[in-house]
Design an enzyme around this catalytic site. Structure first.
Site, mmCIF file in Angstrom:
data_model
loop_
_atom_site.group_PDB
_atom_site.id
_atom_site.type_symbol
_atom_site.label_atom_id
_atom_site.label_comp_id
_atom_site.label_asym_id
_atom_site.label_seq_id
_atom_site.Cartn_x
_atom_site.Cartn_y
_atom_site.Cartn_z
ATOM 1 N N ASP A 66 -5.917 2.107 -4.505
ATOM 2 C CA ASP A 66 -5.917 3.537 -4.811
ATOM 3 C C ASP A 66 -4.600 3.886 -5.501
ATOM 4 O O ASP A 66 -3.667 3.096 -5.517
ATOM 5 C CB ASP A 66 -6.097 4.380 -3.544
ATOM 6 C CG ASP A 66 -5.299 3.818 -2.392
ATOM 7 O OD1 ASP A 66 -4.175 3.329 -2.647
ATOM 8 O OD2 ASP A 66 -5.781 3.867 -1.250
ATOM 9 N N ASP A 91 -1.530 6.568 -5.695
ATOM 10 C CA ASP A 91 -0.857 7.681 -5.017
ATOM 11 C C ASP A 91 0.176 8.298 -5.949
ATOM 12 O O ASP A 91 0.782 7.613 -6.776
ATOM 13 C CB ASP A 91 -0.156 7.191 -3.750
ATOM 14 C CG ASP A 91 -1.151 6.677 -2.731
ATOM 15 O OD1 ASP A 91 -2.286 7.184 -2.713
ATOM 16 O OD2 ASP A 91 -0.802 5.759 -1.962
ATOM 17 N N ASP A 141 8.848 1.613 3.176
ATOM 18 C CA ASP A 141 9.041 0.464 4.065
ATOM 19 C C ASP A 141 9.668 -0.757 3.390
ATOM 20 O O ASP A 141 10.680 -1.280 3.843
ATOM 21 C CB ASP A 141 7.732 0.111 4.787
ATOM 22 C CG ASP A 141 6.510 0.023 3.885
ATOM 23 O OD1 ASP A 141 6.670 0.150 2.649
ATOM 24 O OD2 ASP A 141 5.400 -0.192 4.405
HETATM 25 P P1 ATP Z 1 -2.459 -1.031 0.094
HETATM 26 O O1 ATP Z 1 -2.692 -1.821 -1.123
HETATM 27 O O2 ATP Z 1 -2.792 -1.744 1.337
HETATM 28 O O3 ATP Z 1 -3.036 0.364 0.054
HETATM 29 P P2 ATP Z 1 0.028 0.380 -0.068
HETATM 30 O O4 ATP Z 1 1.421 -0.122 -0.306
HETATM 31 O O5 ATP Z 1 -0.542 1.299 -1.076
HETATM 32 O O6 ATP Z 1 -0.874 -0.877 0.165
HETATM 33 P P3 ATP Z 1 -0.431 2.491 1.817
HETATM 34 O O7 ATP Z 1 -0.650 2.391 3.284
HETATM 35 O O8 ATP Z 1 -1.535 2.972 0.962
HETATM 36 O O9 ATP Z 1 0.052 1.044 1.350
HETATM 37 O O10 ATP Z 1 0.861 3.394 1.620
HETATM 38 C C1 ATP Z 1 1.305 3.839 0.368
HETATM 39 C C2 ATP Z 1 2.838 3.774 0.294
HETATM 40 O O11 ATP Z 1 3.409 4.614 1.301
HETATM 41 C C3 ATP Z 1 3.414 2.390 0.563
HETATM 42 O O12 ATP Z 1 3.448 1.624 -0.617
HETATM 43 C C4 ATP Z 1 4.805 2.725 1.064
HETATM 44 O O13 ATP Z 1 5.677 3.052 0.016
HETATM 45 C C5 ATP Z 1 4.569 4.016 1.841
HETATM 46 N N1 ATP Z 1 4.308 3.735 3.274
HETATM 47 C C6 ATP Z 1 3.107 3.592 3.867
HETATM 48 N N2 ATP Z 1 3.219 3.379 5.181
HETATM 49 C C7 ATP Z 1 4.542 3.396 5.443
HETATM 50 C C8 ATP Z 1 5.325 3.254 6.620
HETATM 51 N N3 ATP Z 1 4.734 3.033 7.792
HETATM 52 N N4 ATP Z 1 6.669 3.354 6.506
HETATM 53 C C9 ATP Z 1 7.249 3.598 5.316
HETATM 54 N N5 ATP Z 1 6.595 3.723 4.176
HETATM 55 C C10 ATP Z 1 5.251 3.642 4.224
HETATM 56 MG MG MG Z 2 -2.446 2.299 -0.933
#
Ligand code: ATP
Ligand code: MG
Length: 426
Positions: free
Chosen positions: A59, A61, A140
């Site tokens: 997705d 963001d 993170d």
């Molecule tokens: P995925 O491909 O699994 O969706 P993602 O990196 O996009 O991976 P998300 O859970 O969608 O993960 O979160 C989007 C963003 O928000 C992450 O890339 C990170 O920058 C931030 N984020 C998410 N969860 C946390 C957390 N627990 N602590 C700090 N930052 C976070």
């Molecule tokens: Mg994501």
């Protein structure tokens, strides 16, 4: 995490691989509209990481300087959601783009009213807005803190995320112990990203995980369920399981399972996860209840034995144990009612699949949970719990026409009816 104020690196389009055509149109539209209204707006997080790695993001963001209410004011179809963080969901056609206002991290606590920190140092709710730099440092991992400006096509990097991406390294932003204390779920995320991307965790991160693992006790079970599904339903389940166990995290997700796992290759969780990975590769659906049923099968047998040992009848012991075990598991990883119901159906059907009651075979095959229960039976066969003759019979009968089905049923040996002993009047 205290940020070290510094100028971010701007990586121009000539120095990275992102092509604008790989970015979703609705996300582009949202960023463009925000920018035209005078706000800062970027793609951020996992989508930038995945675009740089030339893989398809799950997705897209958006992070912006606009406050949620300002975002709402700008788009016709916008909803504000979230208690822990306030987010805007902008609907463009069939897509929803998540828009988050720049937020500050734990090191920037000035407005203490807006942030709730538990006794363990865990952030319970944070709505402290900040600037883009704050927003980068509260994320993170360095590879998850990259921004992409579709207008200039620059990648903006405050934390050496691009370098780490090129070196296949998963690095926490700041001290890993501090970051895992703030939010223990980051430990599960560390495992997930390192496995998914094939990136190494450094020793400091591994040691921090081993040290902080017990903090997972304090994470709400519903969040644990979300993470568990991300770990086990996206094609890297077996490897995630191996690393989670190696680092001592699995015991905080499924403590009863951990106690029962024999260290041989053939245990129910391993078989279940291997089969889940296989199904994901084949594009077949996977359901959370199947994993719960498999993970908890061995603990269930132990509980049934305990209750039977105390004199409870077999059937009653089984039923009582199913309810009690799911309730106790729910303290660690939430088992929503609907999932729990399906788990119990899969378990309850095992007995009937073994018995093959001739009068209800056809009804059994039509049972909405038959397929899952049959798949479960196959795993039990692999463990030597039931014979191959039984599973082969069920494999054949599913695909037969009604006449052949009747023949197979007639050919079954008549079952010995158990004589019910009358209870003696007391
Ligand atoms: P995925 O491909 O699994 O969706 P993602 O990196 O996009 O991976 P998300 O859970 O969608 O993960 O979160 C989007 C963003 O928000 C992450 O890339 C990170 O920058 C931030 N984020 C998410 N969860 C946390 C957390 N627990 N602590 C700090 N930052 C976070
Ligand atoms: Mg994501």
């Amino acid at each position: 995490m205290l940020k070290q104020s510094r100028t971010p690196q701007h990586i121009p389009p000539s120095a990275h691989q992102i092509s604008l055509s790989a970015v979703s149109k609705p996300a582009l539209e949202v960023v463009t509209n925000l920018a035209q209204a005078g706000y800062e707006a970027y793609l951020v997080g996992g989508c930038v990481r995945d675009l740089l790695l030339q893989s398809q993001p799950k997705d897209f963001d958006v992070a912006t300087s606009a406050y949620p209410e300002q975002v709402k004011g700008l788009f016709r179809n916008c909803r504000l959601i979230g208690r822990r963080f306030r987010l805007a969901h902008v609907r463009i056609g069939r897509d929803i783009v998540e828009v988050a206002t720049f937020r500050a991290g734990a090191g920037e606590i000035e407005d203490i009213e807006q942030r709730h920190v538990s006794a363990e140092g865990q952030i319970m709710r944070d709505n402290v807005y900040g600037c883009m730099e704050d927003d980068a440092f509260r994320r993170d991992f360095t590879i998850n803190a990259l921004y992409y400006d579709p207008n200039s096509q620059h990648v903006i990097d405050y934390v050496d995320g691009v370098a780490h991406l090129n070196e296949d390294r998963l690095v926490t932003i700041g001290d890993p112990v501090e970051r895992f204390r703030e939010d223990p779920v980051r430990m599960l995320r560390a495992v997930r990203f390192s496995v998914k991307l094939g990136f190494a965790l450094n020793d400091a991160t591994k040691n921090a995980i081993i040290e902080c693992a017990p903090l997972l006790h304090h994470v709400p079970p519903s969040r644990m369920l979300d993470e568990m599904l991300k770990l086990f339903h996206y094609g890297h389940a077996l490897e995630n399981f191996r690393i989670l166990r190696q680092l001592g995290l699995f015991a905080y997700l499924f403590p009863f399972t951990e106690q029962c796992i024999a260290d041989d290759k053939h245990n129910m969780p391993r078989l279940a996860l291997a089969s889940t990975d296989q199904r994901v590769r084949e594009g077949k659906p996977v359901i959370p209840a199947f994993l719960f049923a498999c993970f908890l099968w061995e603990p269930l047998q132990a509980d049934v034995d305990k209750l039977s040992g105390r004199g409870m009848r077999a059937r009653a012991a089984f039923t009582t144990a199913t309810f009690d075990l799911l309730r106790d598991q729910g303290v660690h990883v939430a088992v929503p009612k609907r999932i729990g119901m399906i788990v119990r159906e899969i378990w309850n059907l095992q007995h009937r699949l073994e018995q093959r009651p001739s009068k209800s075979i056809v009804t059994l095959i039509r049972h909405p949970r038959f397929r899952a229960a049959y798949d479960f039976l196959l795993l039990r066969e692999a463990l030597g719990e039931v014979g191959a003759e039984l599973t082969e019979w069920w494999t054949r009968i599913q695909d037969c026409n009604p006449n052949d089905q009747q023949e197979m049923i007639m050919a079954l040996k008549p079952q010995k009816r158990k004589r019910r002993r009358r209870r003696r009047a007391a």
